[in-house]
Design a protein around this motif. Structure first.
Motif, PDB file in Angstrom:
ATOM      1  N   ASP A  62       0.872  -1.182  -0.121  1.00  0.00           N
ATOM      2  CA  ASP A  62      -0.081  -0.094  -0.074  1.00  0.00           C
ATOM      3  C   ASP A  62       0.624   1.090  -0.211  1.00  0.00           C
ATOM      4  OD1 ASP A  62       1.273  -0.120   2.440  1.00  0.00           O
ATOM      5  OD2 ASP A  62      -0.815   0.008   3.646  1.00  0.00           O
ATOM      6  N   ASP A  63       2.217   1.132  -0.546  1.00  0.00           N
ATOM      7  CA  ASP A  63       3.026   2.209  -0.409  1.00  0.00           C
ATOM      8  C   ASP A  63       3.157   3.021  -1.919  1.00  0.00           C
ATOM      9  OD1 ASP A  63       4.053   0.260  -2.054  1.00  0.00           O
ATOM     10  OD2 ASP A  63       6.023   0.489  -0.648  1.00  0.00           O
ATOM     11  N   GLY A  64       2.148   2.733  -2.648  1.00  0.00           N
ATOM     12  CA  GLY A  64       2.031   3.642  -3.898  1.00  0.00           C
ATOM     13  C   GLY A  64       3.159   3.439  -4.871  1.00  0.00           C
ATOM     14  N   THR A  65       3.571   2.192  -5.283  1.00  0.00           N
ATOM     15  CA  THR A  65       4.638   1.747  -6.039  1.00  0.00           C
ATOM     16  C   THR A  65       4.554   2.512  -7.223  1.00  0.00           C
ATOM     17  OG1 THR A  65       5.217  -0.136  -4.790  1.00  0.00           O
ATOM     18  CG2 THR A  65       6.080  -0.068  -7.006  1.00  0.00           C
ATOM     19  N   ARG A  66       5.355   3.087  -7.809  1.00  0.00           N
ATOM     20  CA  ARG A  66       5.339   3.670  -9.398  1.00  0.00           C
ATOM     21  C   ARG A  66       5.603   2.772 -10.518  1.00  0.00           C
ATOM     22  NH1 ARG A  66       7.963   9.615  -8.382  1.00  0.00           N
ATOM     23  NH2 ARG A  66       6.541  10.328  -6.632  1.00  0.00           N
ATOM     24  N   VAL A  67       4.690   2.693 -11.447  1.00  0.00           N
ATOM     25  CA  VAL A  67       5.106   1.845 -12.500  1.00  0.00           C
ATOM     26  C   VAL A  67       6.331   2.240 -13.141  1.00  0.00           C
ATOM     27  CG1 VAL A  67       4.208   1.244 -15.121  1.00  0.00           C
ATOM     28  CG2 VAL A  67       2.708   1.562 -12.947  1.00  0.00           C
ATOM     29  N   GLY A  68       6.687   3.518 -13.156  1.00  0.00           N
ATOM     30  CA  GLY A  68       8.003   3.924 -13.819  1.00  0.00           C
ATOM     31  C   GLY A  68       9.032   3.244 -13.165  1.00  0.00           C
ATOM     32  N   GLY A  69       9.153   3.217 -11.614  1.00  0.00           N
ATOM     33  CA  GLY A  69      10.186   2.573 -10.995  1.00  0.00           C
ATOM     34  C   GLY A  69      10.124   1.148 -11.385  1.00  0.00           C
ATOM     35  N   LEU A  70       8.931   0.293 -11.457  1.00  0.00           N
ATOM     36  CA  LEU A  70       9.501  -0.986 -11.986  1.00  0.00           C
ATOM     37  C   LEU A  70       9.839  -1.105 -13.305  1.00  0.00           C
ATOM     38  CD1 LEU A  70       5.696  -2.206 -10.570  1.00  0.00           C
ATOM     39  CD2 LEU A  70       7.925  -2.637  -9.552  1.00  0.00           C
ATOM     40  N   LEU A  71       9.409  -0.574 -14.232  1.00  0.00           N
ATOM     41  CA  LEU A  71       9.941  -0.515 -15.646  1.00  0.00           C
ATOM     42  C   LEU A  71      11.367  -0.316 -15.498  1.00  0.00           C
ATOM     43  CD1 LEU A  71       6.931   1.097 -17.790  1.00  0.00           C
ATOM     44  CD2 LEU A  71       7.759  -1.505 -17.348  1.00  0.00           C
ATOM     45  N   GLY A  72      11.984   0.766 -14.978  1.00  0.00           N
ATOM     46  CA  GLY A  72      13.336   0.990 -14.843  1.00  0.00           C
ATOM     47  C   GLY A  72      14.052  -0.155 -14.263  1.00  0.00           C
ATOM     48  N   GLY A  73      13.550  -0.754 -13.191  1.00  0.00           N
ATOM     49  CA  GLY A  73      14.234  -2.014 -12.584  1.00  0.00           C
ATOM     50  C   GLY A  73      14.174  -3.054 -13.427  1.00  0.00           C
ATOM     51  N   ALA A  74      13.152  -3.263 -14.330  1.00  0.00           N
ATOM     52  CA  ALA A  74      13.183  -4.231 -15.307  1.00  0.00           C
ATOM     53  C   ALA A  74      14.277  -4.147 -16.510  1.00  0.00           C
ATOM     54  CB  ALA A  74      11.818  -4.432 -16.308  1.00  0.00           C
ATOM     55  N   ALA A  75      14.441  -2.795 -16.681  1.00  0.00           N
ATOM     56  CA  ALA A  75      15.509  -2.177 -17.999  1.00  0.00           C
ATOM     57  C   ALA A  75      16.711  -2.687 -17.293  1.00  0.00           C
ATOM     58  CB  ALA A  75      15.031  -1.033 -18.118  1.00  0.00           C
ATOM     59  N   TRP A  76      16.962  -2.318 -16.133  1.00  0.00           N
ATOM     60  CA  TRP A  76      18.432  -2.468 -15.657  1.00  0.00           C
ATOM     61  C   TRP A  76      18.812  -4.079 -15.641  1.00  0.00           C
ATOM     62  CZ3 TRP A  76      22.272   0.846 -15.733  1.00  0.00           C
ATOM     63  CH2 TRP A  76      21.933   1.946 -15.704  1.00  0.00           C
ATOM     64  N   THR A  77      18.004  -4.700 -15.189  1.00  0.00           N
ATOM     65  CA  THR A  77      17.851  -6.085 -15.187  1.00  0.00           C
ATOM     66  C   THR A  77      18.397  -6.863 -16.595  1.00  0.00           C
ATOM     67  OG1 THR A  77      16.343  -6.481 -13.548  1.00  0.00           O
ATOM     68  CG2 THR A  77      16.931  -8.527 -14.903  1.00  0.00           C
ATOM     69  N   ALA A  78      17.634  -6.086 -17.618  1.00  0.00           N
ATOM     70  CA  ALA A  78      17.810  -6.539 -18.941  1.00  0.00           C
ATOM     71  C   ALA A  78      19.234  -6.260 -19.518  1.00  0.00           C
ATOM     72  CB  ALA A  78      16.752  -6.234 -19.995  1.00  0.00           C
ATOM     73  N   VAL A  79      19.655  -5.024 -18.752  1.00  0.00           N
ATOM     74  CA  VAL A  79      21.038  -4.511 -19.103  1.00  0.00           C
ATOM     75  C   VAL A  79      21.920  -5.384 -18.535  1.00  0.00           C
ATOM     76  CG1 VAL A  79      22.634  -2.611 -19.013  1.00  0.00           C
ATOM     77  CG2 VAL A  79      20.269  -2.205 -19.609  1.00  0.00           C
ATOM     78  N   ALA A  80      21.842  -5.630 -17.334  1.00  0.00           N
ATOM     79  CA  ALA A  80      22.833  -6.646 -16.560  1.00  0.00           C
ATOM     80  C   ALA A  80      22.956  -8.074 -17.546  1.00  0.00           C
ATOM     81  CB  ALA A  80      22.302  -6.881 -15.292  1.00  0.00           C
ATOM     82  N   LEU A  81      21.890  -8.639 -17.729  1.00  0.00           N
ATOM     83  CA  LEU A  81      21.923  -9.948 -18.514  1.00  0.00           C
ATOM     84  C   LEU A  81      22.593  -9.807 -19.970  1.00  0.00           C
ATOM     85  CD1 LEU A  81      18.443 -11.239 -17.735  1.00  0.00           C
ATOM     86  CD2 LEU A  81      20.689 -11.750 -16.645  1.00  0.00           C
ATOM     87  N   LEU A  82      22.385  -8.654 -20.495  1.00  0.00           N
ATOM     88  CA  LEU A  82      22.902  -8.426 -22.095  1.00  0.00           C
ATOM     89  C   LEU A  82      24.256  -8.156 -21.932  1.00  0.00           C
ATOM     90  CD1 LEU A  82      20.420  -5.767 -23.571  1.00  0.00           C
ATOM     91  CD2 LEU A  82      20.909  -8.460 -24.271  1.00  0.00           C
ATOM     92  N   VAL A  83      24.898  -7.400 -20.777  1.00  0.00           N
ATOM     93  CA  VAL A  83      26.310  -7.446 -20.437  1.00  0.00           C
ATOM     94  C   VAL A  83      27.028  -8.597 -20.305  1.00  0.00           C
ATOM     95  CG1 VAL A  83      28.019  -6.453 -18.948  1.00  0.00           C
ATOM     96  CG2 VAL A  83      26.345  -4.839 -19.678  1.00  0.00           C
ATOM     97  N   ALA A  84      26.387  -9.410 -19.272  1.00  0.00           N
ATOM     98  CA  ALA A  84      26.825 -10.742 -19.029  1.00  0.00           C
ATOM     99  C   ALA A  84      26.893 -11.578 -20.450  1.00  0.00           C
ATOM    100  CB  ALA A  84      25.979 -11.458 -18.168  1.00  0.00           C
ATOM    101  N   THR A  85      25.779 -11.533 -21.089  1.00  0.00           N
ATOM    102  CA  THR A  85      25.863 -12.339 -22.431  1.00  0.00           C
ATOM    103  C   THR A  85      27.114 -11.837 -23.260  1.00  0.00           C
ATOM    104  OG1 THR A  85      23.636 -12.429 -22.506  1.00  0.00           O
ATOM    105  CG2 THR A  85      24.806 -12.846 -24.546  1.00  0.00           C
ATOM    106  N   GLY A  86      27.386 -10.479 -23.498  1.00  0.00           N
ATOM    107  CA  GLY A  86      28.354 -10.397 -24.015  1.00  0.00           C
ATOM    108  C   GLY A  86      29.731 -10.399 -23.447  1.00  0.00           C
ATOM    109  N   VAL A  87      30.026 -10.420 -22.256  1.00  0.00           N
ATOM    110  CA  VAL A  87      31.092 -10.754 -21.431  1.00  0.00           C
ATOM    111  C   VAL A  87      31.296 -12.516 -22.003  1.00  0.00           C
ATOM    112  CG1 VAL A  87      32.159 -11.517 -19.500  1.00  0.00           C
ATOM    113  CG2 VAL A  87      30.902  -9.223 -19.620  1.00  0.00           C
ATOM    114  N   ARG A  88      30.371 -13.291 -21.880  1.00  0.00           N
ATOM    115  CA  ARG A  88      30.518 -14.687 -21.985  1.00  0.00           C
ATOM    116  C   ARG A  88      30.870 -14.938 -23.313  1.00  0.00           C
ATOM    117  NH1 ARG A  88      27.440 -19.959 -19.764  1.00  0.00           N
ATOM    118  NH2 ARG A  88      28.590 -21.343 -21.014  1.00  0.00           N
TER     119      ARG A  88
END
Length: 413
Positions: A129-155
């Motif tokens: 009930d803390d009014g989580t913002r959709v933008g924050g959730l989308l930003g977190g998902a985007a950073w997760t995708a970036v982390a996985l893409l970087v890991a894929t490139g490293v591998r």
């Protein structure tokens, strides 16, 4: 086996410890700066640290690791603890999965886990009930995708580097094996030819010692000259092994002359000393220096040398040998025929002699045919010539000095 950079325990331990420190410090900080969030207690800290612990302990069971990490972060958020670095533990597990085990499986599990994670996070956010913002959730998902893409490139980068190192090591092993084979051929050709000649001349000397001192002295002189030339050739081969490009006296002159088809008749001296008539039919157009590239002239020279040596060793009844070297069109043809009669030992044995001839000819792109002929044994080689036969080529091997009184060896042993 398809392995990733985190299949080793040490880098995985480093990542787990670093992630645990970041999650612990970040979780307490986020709890302090997010009003209304539940204070971090032992349960909250334990749930936040599931990701780093799983990263260290379950690298071989990626699906279970992802489920545990996602379940822990979903429970953490559903209980009202602070948003923030606690999510990093689960992202670290996804990165670990992507960098361990077979690459194809790792990609499927990691990206499926990312989708599952953010589905659980959105579900947990709906219960708060803390009014989580959709933008924050989308930003977190985007950073997760970036982390996985970087890991894929490293591998992928590490995999390419490993493949390049493996290919280079394979090339080095092949080069070493090729050089060893070349040196073995050179030593065989040098020693077989020279030692056979020494053996023949020694026999002649012993036979004539009491009856014709002058002839015996001539045979001993021939033995001395042949052994000296053989030593020079062996030193030349060893000089190649040691990387010495000169004659060992500080000059730039090679120890041995360039290949020269005009020197072929000297190979017949051992047979002629035994009363064998050796006739050469060499195309005059091939005799001038540079008419045939040096490495191809070297192959032809060694074929004739080995064939004549084999006549001396295996064809005691031979009285005539004919050597033909001709160039026609884009081929260099070499043929050596003797009248020593059939011999199973010559035709059936397969050893260093014929093997070395065949390797030389096939290495130059040609073909070798050796076997019983009309009256004895026949060796025939065809070697492709380049379009511009006047251009000199790098020598396949250092040519021998003119052997004196050497008897060749059709040896296949």
């Amino acid at each position: 086996m398809d392995r990733g950079p985190l299949d080793r325990r040490r880098p995985r331990l480093f990542l787990a410890v670093a992630l645990a420190v970041v999650v612990t410090v970040g979780t307490f900080g986020a709890s302090h700066w997010q009003p209304g969030a539940r204070d971090v207690d032992a349960l909250g800290l334990l749930l936040a640290l599931v990701g780093p612990v799983v990263l260290l302990t379950l690298p071989r069971r990626p699906v279970l690791a992802v489920l545990l990490a996602v379940g822990a972060v979903g429970t953490y958020l559903a209980l009202g603890y602070a948003w923030g670095p606690a999510l990093g533990g689960t992202v670290g597990v996804l990165v670990m999965v992507l960098l361990t085990g077979p690459a194809a499986r790792a990609r499927v599990v990691a990206w499926s886990g990312a989708v599952l994670m953010w589905g659980v996070v959105v579900g947990a956010a709906a219960l708060r009930d803390d009014g989580t913002r959709v933008g924050g959730l989308l930003g977190g998902a985007a950073w997760t995708a970036v982390a996985l893409l970087v890991a894929t490139g490293v591998r992928e980068r590490l995999a390419r580097a490993a493949a390049w190192r493996a290919a280079r090591a394979d090339r080095e092993r092949t080069a070493v094996a090729t050089e060893r084979l070349r040196i073995a051929r050179e030593l065989h050709d040098v020693l077989a030819h020279s030692l056979s000649a020494i053996n023949v001349q020694a026999g002649v000397g012993l036979h004539l010692l009491d009856r014709d001192v002058d002839q015996a002295r001539s045979a001993l002189a021939s033995i001395k000259a042949t052994s000296r030339d053989a030593l020079d050739e062996v030193r030349a081969v060893l000089g190649v092994v040691r990387g010495e490009d000169d004659g060992g006296d500080g000059t730039s002159e090679p120890r041995t002359p360039t290949w020269d088809l005009a020197a072929l008749p000297r190979l017949a001296e051992p047979l002629r000393a035994r009363g064998v008539a050796v006739r050469f039919d060499v195309d005059p157009d091939l005799l001038p220096p540079g008419a045939v590239p040096a490495h191809l002239a070297g192959v032809a020279y060694r074929v004739v040398q080995e064939a004549l040596t084999n006549v001396g060793r295996h064809a005691s009844r031979a009285r005539t040998v004919v050597v033909r070297v001709a160039g026609g069109g884009d081929l260099l043809r070499v043929a050596v025929d003797d009248d020593g009669g059939p011999s199973g030992a010559r035709g059936d044995a397969v050893g260093y002699g014929l093997r070395g001839m065949r390797e030389r000819v096939e290495g130059a792109g040609g073909a070798l045919d050796a076997g019983p002929g009309a009256r004895g044994f026949s060796v025939a080689a065809t070697i492709p010539l380049p379009a511009d036969v006047s251009a000199p080529g790098p020598s396949d091997a250092r040519p021998p000095r003119a052997p004196r009184g050497s008897d060749s060896s059709r040896e296949d042993a």
